[in-house]
Design a protein around this motif. Structure first.
Motif, PDB file in Angstrom:
ATOM      1  N   ILE A 293       5.022 -33.967 -15.480  1.00  0.00           N
ATOM      2  CA  ILE A 293       6.365 -33.956 -15.493  1.00  0.00           C
ATOM      3  C   ILE A 293       7.157 -32.432 -14.958  1.00  0.00           C
ATOM      4  CG2 ILE A 293       8.517 -34.116 -17.031  1.00  0.00           C
ATOM      5  CD1 ILE A 293       7.185 -36.872 -16.506  1.00  0.00           C
ATOM      6  N   GLU A 294       6.644 -31.575 -15.716  1.00  0.00           N
ATOM      7  CA  GLU A 294       7.473 -30.289 -15.209  1.00  0.00           C
ATOM      8  C   GLU A 294       7.310 -29.744 -13.711  1.00  0.00           C
ATOM      9  OE1 GLU A 294       9.763 -28.416 -16.700  1.00  0.00           O
ATOM     10  OE2 GLU A 294       9.489 -29.925 -18.422  1.00  0.00           O
ATOM     11  N   PRO A 295       6.206 -30.069 -12.975  1.00  0.00           N
ATOM     12  CA  PRO A 295       6.328 -29.860 -11.594  1.00  0.00           C
ATOM     13  C   PRO A 295       7.100 -30.858 -10.903  1.00  0.00           C
ATOM     14  CG  PRO A 295       3.942 -29.942 -12.320  1.00  0.00           C
ATOM     15  CD  PRO A 295       4.965 -30.211 -13.484  1.00  0.00           C
ATOM     16  N   PHE A 296       7.238 -32.004 -11.566  1.00  0.00           N
ATOM     17  CA  PHE A 296       8.061 -33.016 -10.546  1.00  0.00           C
ATOM     18  C   PHE A 296       9.409 -32.648 -10.943  1.00  0.00           C
ATOM     19  CE2 PHE A 296      10.667 -36.762 -10.675  1.00  0.00           C
ATOM     20  CZ  PHE A 296      10.199 -37.206  -9.622  1.00  0.00           C
ATOM     21  N   LEU A 297       9.978 -31.978 -11.920  1.00  0.00           N
ATOM     22  CA  LEU A 297      11.491 -31.776 -12.286  1.00  0.00           C
ATOM     23  C   LEU A 297      11.678 -30.680 -11.436  1.00  0.00           C
ATOM     24  CD1 LEU A 297      11.579 -32.047 -16.083  1.00  0.00           C
ATOM     25  CD2 LEU A 297      12.489 -33.682 -14.400  1.00  0.00           C
ATOM     26  N   ALA A 298      10.756 -29.573 -11.201  1.00  0.00           N
ATOM     27  CA  ALA A 298      10.964 -28.280 -10.680  1.00  0.00           C
ATOM     28  C   ALA A 298      11.298 -28.966  -9.012  1.00  0.00           C
ATOM     29  CB  ALA A 298       9.819 -27.484 -10.700  1.00  0.00           C
ATOM     30  N   CYS A 299      10.376 -29.617  -8.641  1.00  0.00           N
ATOM     31  CA  CYS A 299      10.488 -30.160  -7.031  1.00  0.00           C
ATOM     32  C   CYS A 299      11.834 -30.923  -6.929  1.00  0.00           C
ATOM     33  CB  CYS A 299       9.098 -30.921  -6.646  1.00  0.00           C
ATOM     34  SG  CYS A 299       7.721 -29.837  -6.370  1.00  0.00           S
ATOM     35  N   ALA A 300      12.012 -31.815  -7.932  1.00  0.00           N
ATOM     36  CA  ALA A 300      13.349 -32.445  -7.757  1.00  0.00           C
ATOM     37  C   ALA A 300      14.670 -31.639  -7.980  1.00  0.00           C
ATOM     38  CB  ALA A 300      13.368 -33.550  -8.767  1.00  0.00           C
ATOM     39  N   ARG A 301      14.726 -30.692  -8.752  1.00  0.00           N
ATOM     40  CA  ARG A 301      15.800 -29.763  -8.583  1.00  0.00           C
ATOM     41  C   ARG A 301      15.885 -29.060  -7.357  1.00  0.00           C
ATOM     42  NH1 ARG A 301      13.681 -28.638 -14.151  1.00  0.00           N
ATOM     43  NH2 ARG A 301      15.042 -29.709 -15.516  1.00  0.00           N
ATOM     44  N   ALA A 302      14.549 -28.502  -6.895  1.00  0.00           N
ATOM     45  CA  ALA A 302      14.889 -27.795  -5.638  1.00  0.00           C
ATOM     46  C   ALA A 302      15.104 -28.711  -4.297  1.00  0.00           C
ATOM     47  CB  ALA A 302      13.245 -27.164  -5.189  1.00  0.00           C
ATOM     48  N   SER A 303      14.663 -29.822  -4.341  1.00  0.00           N
ATOM     49  CA  SER A 303      15.398 -30.834  -3.408  1.00  0.00           C
ATOM     50  C   SER A 303      16.732 -30.887  -3.442  1.00  0.00           C
ATOM     51  CB  SER A 303      14.594 -31.976  -3.483  1.00  0.00           C
ATOM     52  OG  SER A 303      12.984 -31.999  -2.977  1.00  0.00           O
ATOM     53  N   LEU A 304      17.520 -31.168  -4.683  1.00  0.00           N
ATOM     54  CA  LEU A 304      18.662 -31.385  -4.898  1.00  0.00           C
ATOM     55  C   LEU A 304      19.672 -30.117  -4.441  1.00  0.00           C
ATOM     56  CD1 LEU A 304      19.214 -33.240  -8.285  1.00  0.00           C
ATOM     57  CD2 LEU A 304      19.852 -33.977  -5.741  1.00  0.00           C
ATOM     58  N   ARG A 305      19.059 -28.953  -4.703  1.00  0.00           N
ATOM     59  CA  ARG A 305      19.653 -27.755  -4.163  1.00  0.00           C
ATOM     60  C   ARG A 305      19.665 -27.791  -2.804  1.00  0.00           C
ATOM     61  NH1 ARG A 305      17.046 -25.776  -8.688  1.00  0.00           N
ATOM     62  NH2 ARG A 305      15.275 -24.945  -7.350  1.00  0.00           N
ATOM     63  N   GLN A 306      18.765 -28.088  -2.008  1.00  0.00           N
ATOM     64  CA  GLN A 306      18.551 -28.148  -0.738  1.00  0.00           C
ATOM     65  C   GLN A 306      19.626 -29.168   0.166  1.00  0.00           C
ATOM     66  OE1 GLN A 306      14.606 -28.760   0.431  1.00  0.00           O
ATOM     67  NE2 GLN A 306      13.770 -26.666   0.100  1.00  0.00           N
ATOM     68  N   ALA A 307      19.765 -30.246  -0.616  1.00  0.00           N
ATOM     69  CA  ALA A 307      20.797 -31.426  -0.044  1.00  0.00           C
ATOM     70  C   ALA A 307      22.205 -31.042  -0.485  1.00  0.00           C
ATOM     71  CB  ALA A 307      20.278 -32.585  -1.001  1.00  0.00           C
ATOM     72  N   ALA A 308      22.410 -30.104  -1.178  1.00  0.00           N
ATOM     73  CA  ALA A 308      23.913 -29.892  -1.625  1.00  0.00           C
ATOM     74  C   ALA A 308      24.465 -29.068  -0.430  1.00  0.00           C
ATOM     75  CB  ALA A 308      23.924 -29.073  -2.966  1.00  0.00           C
TER      76      ALA A 308
END
Length: 185
Positions: free
Chosen positions: A170-185
């Motif tokens: 879960i934690e690695p997934f959350l970290a990757c998902a947050r990073a992807s959202l920052r790139q999309a912004a």
């Protein structure tokens, strides 16, 4: 990014929609899901991973595509590609609430279950869609996104999983998902 962090884990991506995301999580068809909006149901853990501003998706040949941002009043009477109505038939979505707050009326041209379907209909000229900025990642050629001027609405993006599921993934997934959202912004 996730495959690089978890090279020994088999990762499969499954497209969920507003209709099947709850059952996919509760019946363990998926381990964790990105949910827009977050699922609010007992037995499902929710971790907010970010917010995204709403943007207008239009065909690239639309006059609106030539504008750097779209005044909300320009949306009045445009056909809207929307998501399914929730049970009870009252649309309380972020998009519907924003339009009501600004007294903007847009007829629903079609209701679809995924952002991918909404973008396909925008490309086909069936209407416009109001989507979170992260939807730009999967936009087809011929569709552009424009910010909405004076729009204060944002969509919460969350990761959801069964609350009884304890996993070190879960934690690695959350970290990757947050990073992807920052790139999309």
């Amino acid at each position: 990014m996730l495959r690089a962090k978890l090279p020994d884990v088999e990762i499969q991506y499954v497209e969920l929609n507003a209709v099947n995301n709850v059952s996919a999580v509760t019946e363990s068809e998926v381990s964790v899901a990105i949910c827009i909006p977050p699922i609010a149901q007992p037995g499902i853990a929710v971790e907010r991973i970010g917010t995204q501003p709403l943007m207008l998706a239009v065909r690239a040949d639309s006059p609106l595509a030539r504008m750097s941002s779209i005044p909300l009043e320009r949306l009045s009477a445009l056909p809207l590609i929307g998501l399914p109505l929730p049970p009870g038939g009252i649309d309380k979505s972020v998009v519907a609430s924003m339009l009501r707050r600004h007294d903007i009326s847009m007829p629903i041209a079609q209701r679809v279950e995924t952002m991918v379907s909404a973008l396909a209909l925008v490309l086909a000229g069936k209407g416009v869609a109001i989507l979170p900025a992260c939807a730009r990642i999967g936009r087809p050629p011929g569709v552009v996104f424009r910010p909405l001027r004076n729009a204060d609405a944002k969509m919460d993006i969350a990761a959801c999983w069964r609350s009884d599921w304890q996993s070190p993934l879960i934690e690695p997934f959350l970290a990757c998902a947050r990073a992807s959202l920052r790139q999309a912004a």
